[in-house]
Design an enzyme around this catalytic site. Sequence first.
Site, mmCIF file in Angstrom:
data_model
loop_
_atom_site.group_PDB
_atom_site.id
_atom_site.type_symbol
_atom_site.label_atom_id
_atom_site.label_comp_id
_atom_site.label_asym_id
_atom_site.label_seq_id
_atom_site.Cartn_x
_atom_site.Cartn_y
_atom_site.Cartn_z
ATOM 1 N N ASP A 48 39.260 33.492 42.740
ATOM 2 C CA ASP A 48 38.948 33.327 41.324
ATOM 3 C C ASP A 48 38.143 34.526 40.895
ATOM 4 O O ASP A 48 37.211 34.932 41.585
ATOM 5 C CB ASP A 48 38.091 32.075 41.084
ATOM 6 C CG ASP A 48 38.906 30.808 41.112
ATOM 7 O OD1 ASP A 48 40.124 30.878 40.908
ATOM 8 O OD2 ASP A 48 38.306 29.746 41.332
ATOM 9 N N PHE A 49 38.480 35.091 39.767
ATOM 10 C CA PHE A 49 37.732 36.217 39.247
ATOM 11 C C PHE A 49 37.176 35.886 37.872
ATOM 12 O O PHE A 49 37.845 35.283 37.053
ATOM 13 C CB PHE A 49 38.614 37.465 39.110
ATOM 14 C CG PHE A 49 38.934 38.111 40.414
ATOM 15 C CD1 PHE A 49 38.020 38.954 41.020
ATOM 16 C CD2 PHE A 49 40.144 37.877 41.033
ATOM 17 C CE1 PHE A 49 38.309 39.553 42.230
ATOM 18 C CE2 PHE A 49 40.443 38.475 42.235
ATOM 19 C CZ PHE A 49 39.529 39.314 42.835
ATOM 20 N N ASP A 50 35.955 36.292 37.655
ATOM 21 C CA ASP A 50 35.370 36.269 36.329
ATOM 22 C C ASP A 50 35.612 37.670 35.794
ATOM 23 O O ASP A 50 34.888 38.600 36.112
ATOM 24 C CB ASP A 50 33.875 35.941 36.413
ATOM 25 C CG ASP A 50 33.211 35.968 35.060
ATOM 26 O OD1 ASP A 50 33.916 36.138 34.052
ATOM 27 O OD2 ASP A 50 31.984 35.837 35.017
ATOM 28 N N GLY A 51 36.656 37.825 35.022
ATOM 29 C CA GLY A 51 37.126 39.144 34.638
ATOM 30 C C GLY A 51 36.260 39.901 33.668
ATOM 31 O O GLY A 51 36.353 41.110 33.574
ATOM 32 N N ASP A 52 35.414 39.217 32.925
ATOM 33 C CA ASP A 52 34.593 39.865 31.905
ATOM 34 C C ASP A 52 35.437 40.854 31.097
ATOM 35 O O ASP A 52 36.591 40.623 30.819
ATOM 36 C CB ASP A 52 33.370 40.554 32.522
ATOM 37 C CG ASP A 52 32.342 39.555 33.027
ATOM 38 O OD1 ASP A 52 32.343 38.412 32.553
ATOM 39 O OD2 ASP A 52 31.559 39.921 33.899
#
Length: 92
Positions: A48-52
């Site tokens: 999971d990535f918090d892409g900002d």
Amino acid sequence: MKKNNTHLYLAASPGLEVQEALKEGIAAAIMNIPETAVEVSETQLRVDFDGDAVIFSDESENVFRDHGLAAFLEHEKKNVDVPMNDVWIVTN
């Protein structure tokens, strides 16, 4: 870490290494270990990535920076069903 050409440092828990990476300008994150183990395939990788603003729009981040957490949360609730503006992908 810079000597090893590190671009992303992942850790299982917060510690000095995470702070060191951030101080050196290296992206760092603490991996969340689930309370209960889930058996998964040994050939499958899930991330999971918090892409900002790197992958996604920076609109919400700007609301947070300019108006604080309460405004950010309200903005997120208000726009939960609204598609994001155009996305800019940053590549090298």
